[in-house]
Scaffold this motif. Structure first.
Motif, PDB file in Angstrom:
ATOM      1  N   GLU A 150       0.829  -1.197   0.000  1.00 47.25           N
ATOM      2  CA  GLU A 150       0.000   0.000   0.000  1.00 47.25           C
ATOM      3  C   GLU A 150       0.871   1.258   0.000  1.00 47.25           C
ATOM      4  OE1 GLU A 150      -2.575  -0.399   3.316  1.00 47.25           O
ATOM      5  OE2 GLU A 150      -3.918  -1.767   2.260  1.00 47.25           O
ATOM      6  N   ALA A 151       1.947   1.184   0.813  1.00 42.26           N
ATOM      7  CA  ALA A 151       2.850   2.329   0.889  1.00 42.26           C
ATOM      8  C   ALA A 151       3.481   2.591  -0.473  1.00 42.26           C
ATOM      9  CB  ALA A 151       3.924   2.089   1.932  1.00 42.26           C
ATOM     10  N   ARG A 152       3.839   1.483  -1.147  1.00 46.43           N
ATOM     11  CA  ARG A 152       4.464   1.635  -2.457  1.00 46.43           C
ATOM     12  C   ARG A 152       3.492   2.287  -3.433  1.00 46.43           C
ATOM     13  NH1 ARG A 152       4.742  -0.299  -7.188  1.00 46.43           N
ATOM     14  NH2 ARG A 152       3.012  -1.716  -6.794  1.00 46.43           N
ATOM     15  N   GLN A 153       2.237   1.776  -3.403  1.00 46.80           N
ATOM     16  CA  GLN A 153       1.235   2.336  -4.312  1.00 46.80           C
ATOM     17  C   GLN A 153       0.983   3.800  -3.992  1.00 46.80           C
ATOM     18  OE1 GLN A 153      -2.232  -0.107  -4.171  1.00 46.80           O
ATOM     19  NE2 GLN A 153      -1.272  -1.767  -5.306  1.00 46.80           N
ATOM     20  N   GLU A 154       0.934   4.079  -2.684  1.00 44.36           N
ATOM     21  CA  GLU A 154       0.668   5.449  -2.276  1.00 44.36           C
ATOM     22  C   GLU A 154       1.793   6.357  -2.757  1.00 44.36           C
ATOM     23  OE1 GLU A 154      -0.059   7.711   1.905  1.00 44.36           O
ATOM     24  OE2 GLU A 154      -0.553   5.590   1.800  1.00 44.36           O
ATOM     25  N   ARG A 155       3.038   5.837  -2.601  1.00 50.77           N
ATOM     26  CA  ARG A 155       4.192   6.624  -3.015  1.00 50.77           C
ATOM     27  C   ARG A 155       4.124   6.884  -4.514  1.00 50.77           C
ATOM     28  NH1 ARG A 155       9.132   3.513  -3.751  1.00 50.77           N
ATOM     29  NH2 ARG A 155       8.364   3.730  -5.849  1.00 50.77           N
ATOM     30  N   GLU A 156       3.767   5.804  -5.264  1.00 49.80           N
ATOM     31  CA  GLU A 156       3.699   5.912  -6.710  1.00 49.80           C
ATOM     32  C   GLU A 156       2.636   6.936  -7.102  1.00 49.80           C
ATOM     33  OE1 GLU A 156       2.649   2.384  -9.195  1.00 49.80           O
ATOM     34  OE2 GLU A 156       4.835   2.226  -9.167  1.00 49.80           O
TER      35      GLU A 156
ATOM     36  N   LEU B 283       1.467   9.314  -5.246  1.00 47.56           N
ATOM     37  CA  LEU B 283       1.902  10.633  -4.818  1.00 47.56           C
ATOM     38  C   LEU B 283       2.879  11.215  -5.832  1.00 47.56           C
ATOM     39  CD1 LEU B 283       1.034  11.874  -2.083  1.00 47.56           C
ATOM     40  CD2 LEU B 283       3.388  11.537  -1.340  1.00 47.56           C
ATOM     41  N   GLN B 284       3.794  10.335  -6.263  1.00 43.53           N
ATOM     42  CA  GLN B 284       4.806  10.753  -7.227  1.00 43.53           C
ATOM     43  C   GLN B 284       4.140  11.191  -8.524  1.00 43.53           C
ATOM     44  OE1 GLN B 284       7.634   7.666  -7.767  1.00 43.53           O
ATOM     45  NE2 GLN B 284       8.767   8.764  -9.338  1.00 43.53           N
ATOM     46  N   GLU B 285       3.138  10.384  -8.932  1.00 47.15           N
ATOM     47  CA  GLU B 285       2.431  10.711 -10.156  1.00 47.15           C
ATOM     48  C   GLU B 285       1.723  12.051 -10.000  1.00 47.15           C
ATOM     49  OE1 GLU B 285      -0.627   7.972 -11.082  1.00 47.15           O
ATOM     50  OE2 GLU B 285      -1.206   9.064 -12.879  1.00 47.15           O
ATOM     51  N   LYS B 286       1.063  12.212  -8.842  1.00 47.29           N
ATOM     52  CA  LYS B 286       0.338  13.456  -8.587  1.00 47.29           C
ATOM     53  C   LYS B 286       1.313  14.633  -8.612  1.00 47.29           C
ATOM     54  CE  LYS B 286      -3.694  12.271  -5.835  1.00 47.29           C
ATOM     55  NZ  LYS B 286      -3.979  11.900  -4.456  1.00 47.29           N
TER      56      LYS B 286
ATOM     57  N   VAL C 238       3.397  19.314 -10.981  1.00 48.00           N
ATOM     58  CA  VAL C 238       4.524  20.158 -11.390  1.00 48.00           C
ATOM     59  C   VAL C 238       4.412  20.490 -12.868  1.00 48.00           C
ATOM     60  CG1 VAL C 238       7.004  20.135 -11.799  1.00 48.00           C
ATOM     61  CG2 VAL C 238       6.099  19.423  -9.585  1.00 48.00           C
ATOM     62  N   SER C 239       4.094  19.451 -13.665  1.00 44.60           N
ATOM     63  CA  SER C 239       4.059  19.688 -15.103  1.00 44.60           C
ATOM     64  C   SER C 239       2.925  20.653 -15.431  1.00 44.60           C
ATOM     65  CB  SER C 239       3.938  18.370 -15.851  1.00 44.60           C
ATOM     66  OG  SER C 239       2.675  18.210 -16.395  1.00 44.60           O
ATOM     67  N   HIS C 240       1.809  20.521 -14.701  1.00 47.79           N
ATOM     68  CA  HIS C 240       0.682  21.427 -14.914  1.00 47.79           C
ATOM     69  C   HIS C 240       1.064  22.861 -14.551  1.00 47.79           C
ATOM     70  CE1 HIS C 240      -3.114  23.412 -13.681  1.00 47.79           C
ATOM     71  NE2 HIS C 240      -3.626  22.739 -14.700  1.00 47.79           N
ATOM     72  N   GLU C 241       1.718  22.985 -13.397  1.00 50.66           N
ATOM     73  CA  GLU C 241       2.075  24.321 -12.928  1.00 50.66           C
ATOM     74  C   GLU C 241       3.125  24.977 -13.827  1.00 50.66           C
ATOM     75  OE1 GLU C 241       0.532  26.112 -10.498  1.00 50.66           O
ATOM     76  OE2 GLU C 241      -0.818  24.419 -10.767  1.00 50.66           O
ATOM     77  N   LEU C 242       4.003  24.117 -14.418  1.00 47.39           N
ATOM     78  CA  LEU C 242       5.027  24.671 -15.313  1.00 47.39           C
ATOM     79  C   LEU C 242       4.409  25.152 -16.618  1.00 47.39           C
ATOM     80  CD1 LEU C 242       7.983  22.158 -14.909  1.00 47.39           C
ATOM     81  CD2 LEU C 242       7.938  24.550 -14.207  1.00 47.39           C
ATOM     82  N   ARG C 243       3.351  24.427 -17.025  1.00 50.69           N
ATOM     83  CA  ARG C 243       2.770  24.744 -18.328  1.00 50.69           C
ATOM     84  C   ARG C 243       2.124  26.119 -18.364  1.00 50.69           C
ATOM     85  NH1 ARG C 243       2.395  20.625 -21.961  1.00 50.69           N
ATOM     86  NH2 ARG C 243       3.124  18.646 -21.103  1.00 50.69           N
ATOM     87  N   THR C 244       1.543  26.548 -17.250  1.00 49.90           N
ATOM     88  CA  THR C 244       0.822  27.822 -17.263  1.00 49.90           C
ATOM     89  C   THR C 244       1.752  28.996 -17.578  1.00 49.90           C
ATOM     90  OG1 THR C 244      -0.714  26.832 -15.735  1.00 49.90           O
ATOM     91  CG2 THR C 244      -0.824  29.204 -15.952  1.00 49.90           C
ATOM     92  N   PRO C 245       2.853  29.181 -16.814  1.00 55.82           N
ATOM     93  CA  PRO C 245       3.759  30.290 -17.193  1.00 55.82           C
ATOM     94  C   PRO C 245       4.400  30.065 -18.555  1.00 55.82           C
ATOM     95  CG  PRO C 245       4.703  28.975 -15.419  1.00 55.82           C
ATOM     96  CD  PRO C 245       3.302  28.504 -15.594  1.00 55.82           C
ATOM     97  N   LEU C 246       4.673  28.805 -18.877  1.00 55.76           N
ATOM     98  CA  LEU C 246       5.282  28.493 -20.167  1.00 55.76           C
ATOM     99  C   LEU C 246       4.381  28.974 -21.302  1.00 55.76           C
ATOM    100  CD1 LEU C 246       7.820  27.010 -21.017  1.00 55.76           C
ATOM    101  CD2 LEU C 246       6.483  24.917 -21.169  1.00 55.76           C
ATOM    102  N   THR C 247       3.085  28.774 -21.148  1.00 56.04           N
ATOM    103  CA  THR C 247       2.128  29.191 -22.164  1.00 56.04           C
ATOM    104  C   THR C 247       2.156  30.706 -22.344  1.00 56.04           C
ATOM    105  OG1 THR C 247       0.765  27.375 -21.417  1.00 56.04           O
ATOM    106  CG2 THR C 247      -0.273  28.948 -22.882  1.00 56.04           C
ATOM    107  N   ALA C 248       2.203  31.391 -21.209  1.00 57.70           N
ATOM    108  CA  ALA C 248       2.228  32.850 -21.300  1.00 57.70           C
ATOM    109  C   ALA C 248       3.476  33.300 -22.056  1.00 57.70           C
ATOM    110  CB  ALA C 248       2.191  33.453 -19.906  1.00 57.70           C
ATOM    111  N   ILE C 249       4.632  32.732 -21.674  1.00 53.85           N
ATOM    112  CA  ILE C 249       5.878  33.120 -22.354  1.00 53.85           C
ATOM    113  C   ILE C 249       5.783  32.817 -23.845  1.00 53.85           C
ATOM    114  CG2 ILE C 249       8.378  32.802 -22.472  1.00 53.85           C
ATOM    115  CD1 ILE C 249       8.254  31.783 -19.570  1.00 53.85           C
TER     116      ILE C 249
END
Lengths: 734, 133
Positions: free
Chosen positions: A349-355, A357-360, A365-376
């Motif tokens: 369960e811990a492994r799945q949770e970690r996975e 979490l990592q995915e999330k 991060v990728s979502h948050e990076l895309r917003t300023p990237l789009t503006a630029i």
């Protein structure tokens, strides 16, 4: 002194002599569970005089002889005697017997009776100079010569006064006294002596065997006791045995504790009571016993039930106990692994949770990076495209660099997301009919800017007429860009990077290679370049860009397509990255509609839709729009809209393979026309729809027919495009 | 032909600024909304020809806006292009099923994005834009 082998005593002509009946040689049948030859302790125990003294004393008293027990070397282990006057007198006088024989009235000649008896295996009678006689009988256990019993010191005839006097002189006793004592003794005849020797032999060996049995029994009892203590002492494993039918025959303390049944209540019961109700209904207990019978043992894990109906997760080991090929029962070890299982579950369960979490995290991060990237991106392109007026060449150049960096960032963010997809098995490809030549040209022009910075020449060496492939264009693009960017990164300035095709090992695959004139990759690094986050450090190349994920993602993408990727390289001689992709197959594309139930409708037809338009060629964009219109007209699962089968100029002809009857064809045709008219309100397209029959139902249908149909479709399409054999097509104008 | 009116619903002021500039340069009228609630109000008041919709919005996400638009008769026919930073693997199909005409992940390719806008506004139906004369 004389010694002679024992003469046979013929007590009766008909019966075998007692010596034969009681012969110790029969003890060969005795099973030797212990290695007697090496077990000195056991030999010592067997010849323990304290055990022998009673029987030897009784014998001596009864037979009125002296008796001694010796080891196999003739050393006296112990002696007992009746109050024999002669014996007494001589022995009282003698200071020490040393290694001599106390039965011989001589101190200087060794007695060979014991050795002789052990050698012959029978009783040996010895008569000394004074007329005193003794008998040595061997003690044998199987092949082992353990020792001997000597009995004797009796006269076998009336003593000779002269000889007695000599003995008296030798021992320093009074000749007169010796003679008086000797005369009181009654002589025993040879035959009786011999018979009593045989009797002693039988008696001694019988006692020896009894003793041996008793020792073994004691040892067995000791081992059993120890084993029982061990079994009982095991507290965290249930150990029990069963008969072949599965009834419990023994039950240890651990079983009592673990399974909650007392030995008294469970013995005799079937062991299925420790299984869950579902398992019993599914005959799991019987199946496990059968498996143990067939394979010798069965190990499994599952829920078991205690006496108080509580469940626990058990590891169960069943061993079939056999004897001479016959099932004697089973030995079972049950171990409570509920805790381990809990731990394993928690870990999982811990492994799945970690996975998760990592995915999330990464997708966040990728979502948050895309917003300023789009503006630029938008601001940069707005400026570059002159939304706010013309730029000076320098401004344009710098903004182009900014845009390149934005694009690079964008692809890195994409890589990040792809990595999470790989780990969560969400990375997918959407294969379609794809022309590589075009795609490669396109990719090379994309990479041109990058290459120009390092003055690297990009070359394409694609063989003419390469087949179409069945791959996801966006993903193939991604793989190629990864490999080419990689090549540019490693090629030294002024070098080149070449994309080429080469023959694949398998006809159904196409092999692509991207070679560079860089520093090459050492053997050990060749193994790991495709691993995640591997960036091979080299002294020649100090600058590094990217996340080191490109090759890893490329490998995943290639294998999702069913191909493989590898690198050929030598240090200092550049590298060649190769990968294979599946070749497009019409048969494969058509296979899902060419099914027996579809064919029951009537026939398979090939429909050609020509929109060879007004004047001049039709633009590619328009063709894409028309394709979308046609896609809406086909019935999924029954019809297939074939991909553009030509690599050359865009052609305004589309082909559909349809499973239908004549009426069904009319329906499709009118639908096509209606949709095209909706799209083309000005009626400029002037579509021509024609059809030709490929396969008539009913008929045999299998892979061969699918291949045939595919081959005919290919042929007809080519012929149609070349304007040949149009006569055969049934034409409808609208 | 009157100017086409495009409503951009996004909470990123910079994106609104940049995209508005780009679209105005293409002779579109642009109006903006920065959250899900005002988006519907603005849409009902202005009745745009096209909506460009972000999925992550304050006061309810873009899917709520899509659903609401499909429920309102005055908005049901307006084409919606989704422009979101979210993963298309999880969201593209959902958005198209909810009635969007196209899905673009941020940052979009300008050429593709603008041609999708043209297409959604019905400008591509005119064959004359494709056919050489």
């Amino acid at each position: 002194m004389t010694s002679e082998a024992s003469p046979r005593v013929d007590a009766s002509e008909d019966l075998p002599p007692a010596s034969l009946i009681l012969s110790p040689r029969d003890s060969g049948r005795l099973r030797e569970s212990f290695d007697l030859e090496t077990s000195a302790t056991l030999q010592g125990e067997l010849l323990d005089f304290s055990a022998w003294s009673e029987i030897l004393t009784t014998y001596g008293r009864t037979m009125r002889v002296a008796v001694a027990l010796t080891d196999s070397q003739g050393q006296i282990l112990g002696k007992c005697h009746n109050a024999q006057p002669v014996w007494q007198l001589v022995h009282d006088a003698a200071r020490s017997w040393g290694s001599g024989c106390p039965f011989c009235l001589t101190t200087h000649v060794p007695c060979t009776a014991v050795a002789e008896a052990l050698k012959t295996g029978g009783a040996v009678m010895v008569r000394d100079q004074a007329g005193l006689t003794h008998v040595a009988v061997p003690l044998l256990l199987g092949k082992l010569r353990l020792g001997a019993i000597i009995a004797g010191q009796v006269f076998d005839r009336y003593p000779d006064p002269l000889l007695l006097r000599r003995v008296a002189k030798e021992f320093g006793v009074s000749a007169q006294r010796l003679w008086e004592l000797a005369r009181e003794q009654r002589p025993v005849s040879d035959a009786i002596l011999q018979a009593s020797g045989d009797l002693l032999c039988a008696l001694g060996n019988a006692f020896l065997r009894q003793r041996y049995g008793a020792i073994l029994e004691a040892k067995l009892a000791e081992t059993n006791g120890r084993f029982r203590l061990l079994v009982e002492g095991v507290r965290d494993h249930a150990l029990f045995t069963m008969d072949p039918t599965g009834r419990v025959t023994s039950w240890n303390g651990g079983a009592e504790r673990l399974l909650g049944y007392a030995e008294a209540e469970i013995v005799g019961q079937n062991f299925s009571c420790i299984f869950t109700r579902e398992d019993i209904q599914n005959h799991v207990p019987e199946k496990q016993l059968n498996q143990a019978l067939e394979e010798g043992r069965a190990e499994n894990e599952g829920w078991r039930v205690r006496g108080n109906r509580n469940r626990f997760w058990a590891n169960v080991n069943i061993t079939a106990v056999e004897n001479a090929g016959l099932a004697r029962g089973f030995a079972i070890i049950v171990h409570d692994v509920t805790e381990q299982r809990k731990i394993a579950t928690v870990l999982e369960e811990a492994r799945q949770e970690r996975e998760c979490l990592q995915e999330k995290l990464i997708s966040h991060v990728s979502h948050e990076l895309r917003t300023p990237l789009t503006a630029i991106y938008l601001f940069t392109t707005n400026l570059l495209d002159g939304v706010f007026g013309d730029l000076t060449p320098a401004q344009h150049e710098h903004l182009t660099f900014a845009l390149d960096n934005v694009k690079q960032l964008k692809s890195m963010v994409g890589d990040l997301l792809d990595i999470t997809r790989v780990e969560t098995h969400k990375l997918t490809v959407d294969p379609q009919h794809l022309s590589l030549a075009k795609l490669i040209d396109d990719v090379l022009s994309t990479c041109l800017t990058n290459a120009a910075v390092k003055n690297i020449t990009l070359r394409s060496d694609v063989a003419p007429g390469i087949p179409f492939i069945w791959a996801d264009p966006a993903r193939v693009r991604q793989i190629l860009i990864n490999l080419i960017d990689n090549g540019i990164k490693f090629a030294s300035a002024g070098g080149n990077v070449t994309v080429a095709t080469r023959p694949a090992e398998n006809e159904s695959f196409l092999c692509l290679s991207v070679s560079d004139t860089g520093c090459g990759i050492s053997r050990e690094n060749r193994e790991i370049v495709f691993d995640r986050l591997s960036q091979v450090r080299s002294t020649a190349e100090a600058s590094r860009t990217g996340l080191g994920l490109g090759l890893f993602i490329s490998r995943e993408l290639v294998s999702l397509h069913g191909g493989r990727i590898w690198v050929e390289s030598e240090l200092g001689h550049g590298s060649i990255f190769c990968f294979t992709l599946p070749v497009f197959s019409l048969a494969k594309l058509c296979a899902h509609v060419l099914t027996a139930p579809n064919l029951e409708a009537g026939c398979v037809v090939l429909i050609a839709v020509e929109v060879a338009a007004v004047e001049g060629a039709v633009q590619a964009d328009l063709l894409l729009e028309i394709r979308k219109v046609l896609e809406r007209c086909i019935r999924p699962g029954l019809d297939v809209l074939l991909p553009s089968m030509s690599d050359a100029q865009p052609v305004g002809t589309f082909f559909i393979v349809a499973c239908t009857d004549d009426k069904g064809f009319e329906v499709i045709a009118s639908r096509l026309v209606r949709e095209l008219q909706n799209f083309d309100s000005a009626s400029k397209l002037k579509p021509v729809i024609s059809s030709t029959t490929l396969l008539l139902a009913p008929g045999p249908f299998g892979e061969e027919q699918i291949a045939d149909v595919a081959a005919r479709v290919e042929q007809l399409v080519q012929a149609h495009l070349l304007g040949k054999e149009r006569r055969k097509w049934l034409k409808r104008k609208f | 032909m009157a100017e086409k009116k495009i409503l951009i619903i996004d909470d990123d002021q910079h994106l609104l600024l940049a995209l508005t500039a780009r679209l105005k340069a293409k002779d579109y009228r642009v109006i903006c909304a920065a959250d899900a609630i005002s988006a519907i109000t603005v849409a009902r008041r202005e009745v745009p020809d096209l909506v460009i919709l972000d999925l992550g919005l304050p006061a309810g996400d873009g899917f709520r806006v899509l659903e609401r638009m499909r429920d309102l008769t005055d908005l049901v026919a307006i084409p919606v292009i989704v422009l979101s930073a979210r993963d298309p693997a999880d969201n593209k199909k959902r958005a198209l099923d909810a009635g969007a005409v196209a899905f673009f992940q941020k940052p979009p390719d300008n050429h593709e994005f603008l041609s999708a806008i043209r297409h959604a506004l019905g400008e591509t139906v005119a064959l004359s834009t494709f056919l050489r004369t």
